[in-house]
Design a protein around this motif. Sequence first.
Motif, PDB file in Angstrom:
ATOM      1  N   ILE A 135      -9.229  -9.866   1.653  1.00 22.10           N
ATOM      2  CA  ILE A 135     -10.396  -9.017   1.473  1.00 22.10           C
ATOM      3  C   ILE A 135      -9.889  -7.580   1.408  1.00 22.10           C
ATOM      4  N   PHE A 136     -10.186  -6.868   0.323  1.00 23.38           N
ATOM      5  CA  PHE A 136      -9.784  -5.461   0.252  1.00 23.38           C
ATOM      6  C   PHE A 136     -10.592  -4.680   1.278  1.00 23.38           C
ATOM      7  N   THR A 137      -9.876  -4.040   2.214  1.00 25.02           N
ATOM      8  CA  THR A 137     -10.532  -3.370   3.333  1.00 25.02           C
ATOM      9  C   THR A 137     -10.109  -1.915   3.515  1.00 25.02           C
ATOM     10  N   HIS A 138      -8.974  -1.519   2.963  1.00 26.42           N
ATOM     11  CA  HIS A 138      -8.501  -0.159   3.201  1.00 26.42           C
ATOM     12  C   HIS A 138      -7.675   0.351   2.021  1.00 26.42           C
ATOM     13  N   PHE A 139      -7.441   1.657   2.034  1.00 26.52           N
ATOM     14  CA  PHE A 139      -6.676   2.293   0.966  1.00 26.52           C
ATOM     15  C   PHE A 139      -5.613   3.192   1.584  1.00 26.52           C
ATOM     16  N   TYR A 140      -4.644   3.539   0.778  1.00 25.27           N
ATOM     17  CA  TYR A 140      -3.598   4.473   1.172  1.00 25.27           C
ATOM     18  C   TYR A 140      -3.829   5.740   0.367  1.00 25.27           C
ATOM     19  N   HIS A 141      -4.261   6.806   1.057  1.00 25.61           N
ATOM     20  CA  HIS A 141      -4.656   8.034   0.347  1.00 25.61           C
ATOM     21  C   HIS A 141      -3.475   8.579  -0.440  1.00 25.61           C
ATOM     22  N   PRO A 142      -3.696   8.902  -1.714  1.00 27.39           N
ATOM     23  CA  PRO A 142      -2.591   9.331  -2.576  1.00 27.39           C
ATOM     24  C   PRO A 142      -1.977  10.671  -2.184  1.00 27.39           C
ATOM     25  N   ASP A 143      -2.685  11.507  -1.417  1.00 28.32           N
ATOM     26  CA  ASP A 143      -2.137  12.811  -1.034  1.00 28.32           C
ATOM     27  C   ASP A 143      -1.306  12.756   0.243  1.00 28.32           C
ATOM     28  N   ALA A 144      -1.384  11.667   0.985  1.00 29.34           N
ATOM     29  CA  ALA A 144      -0.601  11.559   2.221  1.00 29.34           C
ATOM     30  C   ALA A 144       0.880  11.533   1.880  1.00 29.34           C
ATOM     31  N   GLY A 145       1.661  12.317   2.599  1.00 29.20           N
ATOM     32  CA  GLY A 145       3.105  12.351   2.346  1.00 29.20           C
ATOM     33  C   GLY A 145       3.476  13.065   1.072  1.00 29.20           C
ATOM     34  N   GLY A 146       2.573  13.881   0.543  1.00 29.67           N
ATOM     35  CA  GLY A 146       2.806  14.549  -0.734  1.00 29.67           C
ATOM     36  C   GLY A 146       4.031  15.442  -0.759  1.00 29.67           C
ATOM     37  N   SER A 147       4.281  16.195   0.320  1.00 29.18           N
ATOM     38  CA  SER A 147       5.428  17.100   0.323  1.00 29.18           C
ATOM     39  C   SER A 147       6.742  16.329   0.324  1.00 29.18           C
TER      40      SER A 147
ATOM     41  N   VAL B 123       9.670  16.218  -2.843  1.00 27.65           N
ATOM     42  CA  VAL B 123      11.095  16.493  -2.679  1.00 27.65           C
ATOM     43  C   VAL B 123      11.947  15.326  -3.164  1.00 27.65           C
ATOM     44  N   PHE B 124      11.583  14.115  -2.771  1.00 28.05           N
ATOM     45  CA  PHE B 124      12.420  12.961  -3.077  1.00 28.05           C
ATOM     46  C   PHE B 124      12.004  12.205  -4.339  1.00 28.05           C
ATOM     47  N   GLY B 125      10.824  12.511  -4.885  1.00 22.19           N
ATOM     48  CA  GLY B 125      10.379  11.860  -6.108  1.00 22.19           C
ATOM     49  C   GLY B 125       9.936  10.424  -5.912  1.00 22.19           C
ATOM     50  N   MET B 126       9.663  10.048  -4.669  1.00 21.10           N
ATOM     51  CA  MET B 126       9.220   8.681  -4.364  1.00 21.10           C
ATOM     52  C   MET B 126       8.009   8.751  -3.457  1.00 21.10           C
ATOM     53  N   ASP B 127       7.164   7.729  -3.525  1.00 17.68           N
ATOM     54  CA  ASP B 127       5.979   7.658  -2.680  1.00 17.68           C
ATOM     55  C   ASP B 127       6.351   7.041  -1.344  1.00 17.68           C
ATOM     56  N   PHE B 128       6.484   7.886  -0.320  1.00 18.29           N
ATOM     57  CA  PHE B 128       6.808   7.406   1.021  1.00 18.29           C
ATOM     58  C   PHE B 128       5.568   7.204   1.874  1.00 18.29           C
ATOM     59  N   SER B 129       4.389   7.523   1.332  1.00 14.57           N
ATOM     60  CA  SER B 129       3.160   7.427   2.124  1.00 14.57           C
ATOM     61  C   SER B 129       2.580   6.021   2.138  1.00 14.57           C
ATOM     62  N   THR B 130       2.979   5.188   1.203  1.00 12.84           N
ATOM     63  CA  THR B 130       2.460   3.826   1.116  1.00 12.84           C
ATOM     64  C   THR B 130       3.548   2.846   1.522  1.00 12.84           C
ATOM     65  N   PRO B 131       3.312   2.052   2.553  1.00 16.12           N
ATOM     66  CA  PRO B 131       4.335   1.089   2.978  1.00 16.12           C
ATOM     67  C   PRO B 131       4.688   0.112   1.858  1.00 16.12           C
ATOM     68  N   ALA B 132       5.969  -0.122   1.670  1.00 13.07           N
ATOM     69  CA  ALA B 132       6.428  -1.025   0.612  1.00 13.07           C
ATOM     70  C   ALA B 132       5.826  -2.408   0.789  1.00 13.07           C
ATOM     71  N   GLY B 133       5.342  -2.967  -0.297  1.00 13.36           N
ATOM     72  CA  GLY B 133       4.791  -4.315  -0.281  1.00 13.36           C
ATOM     73  C   GLY B 133       3.440  -4.444   0.383  1.00 13.36           C
ATOM     74  N   ARG B 134       2.802  -3.355   0.750  1.00 15.82           N
ATOM     75  CA  ARG B 134       1.543  -3.412   1.485  1.00 15.82           C
ATOM     76  C   ARG B 134       0.320  -3.236   0.587  1.00 15.82           C
ATOM     77  N   THR B 135       0.526  -2.813  -0.651  1.00 19.01           N
ATOM     78  CA  THR B 135      -0.618  -2.654  -1.532  1.00 19.01           C
ATOM     79  C   THR B 135      -0.772  -3.900  -2.386  1.00 19.01           C
ATOM     80  N   HIS B 136      -1.911  -4.515  -2.267  1.00 23.18           N
ATOM     81  CA  HIS B 136      -2.186  -5.746  -3.007  1.00 23.18           C
ATOM     82  C   HIS B 136      -3.030  -5.480  -4.239  1.00 23.18           C
ATOM     83  N   GLY B 137      -3.423  -4.237  -4.394  1.00 21.92           N
ATOM     84  CA  GLY B 137      -4.240  -3.874  -5.533  1.00 21.92           C
ATOM     85  C   GLY B 137      -4.255  -2.375  -5.703  1.00 21.92           C
ATOM     86  N   ARG B 138      -4.941  -1.931  -6.756  1.00 21.49           N
ATOM     87  CA  ARG B 138      -5.050  -0.512  -7.037  1.00 21.49           C
ATOM     88  C   ARG B 138      -6.448  -0.224  -7.540  1.00 21.49           C
ATOM     89  N   PHE B 139      -6.991   0.894  -7.073  1.00 23.58           N
ATOM     90  CA  PHE B 139      -8.266   1.409  -7.568  1.00 23.58           C
ATOM     91  C   PHE B 139      -7.956   2.566  -8.499  1.00 23.58           C
TER      92      PHE B 139
END
Length: 136
Positions: free
Chosen positions: A48-60, A64-80
Amino acid sequence: MVHITRGLATALLGFAEEAEPESFSTGLGTTPAREFEVDLGCPPETPIFTHFYHPDAGGSVSAVFGMDFSTPAGRTHGRFVSHPQGRLAVAITDDLHATMLVAVPPWGIDELAAFDRRGARQPLEIVEAEPPLETL
């Protein structure tokens, strides 16, 4: 069948409306149906889709590193994704996931649809239940 809580759907539609005329995109996480306090009428392993990972979290850090560190690897089962000037469909410019939830104006529940990564529309069920509380 794709399941999403009404609370998450409402929040995502609100973010999409606030971002207009720009698009809004975020990763989505699921909770198995068995973890809800009420019977959802579906198999216990149903995601059941219940939560999201805000795209601005971990932006800085991402800048610097050019990678999304705010979203745990393998934890997103979908995209809005929102398509403020687009069609209610998956676009080739979308960051594709196995399950895609797409919304268009005027940002109501009827303007939200689910698709697979190839763009085939999937049945969408709005779940009228609160997800379980998570602790850190």
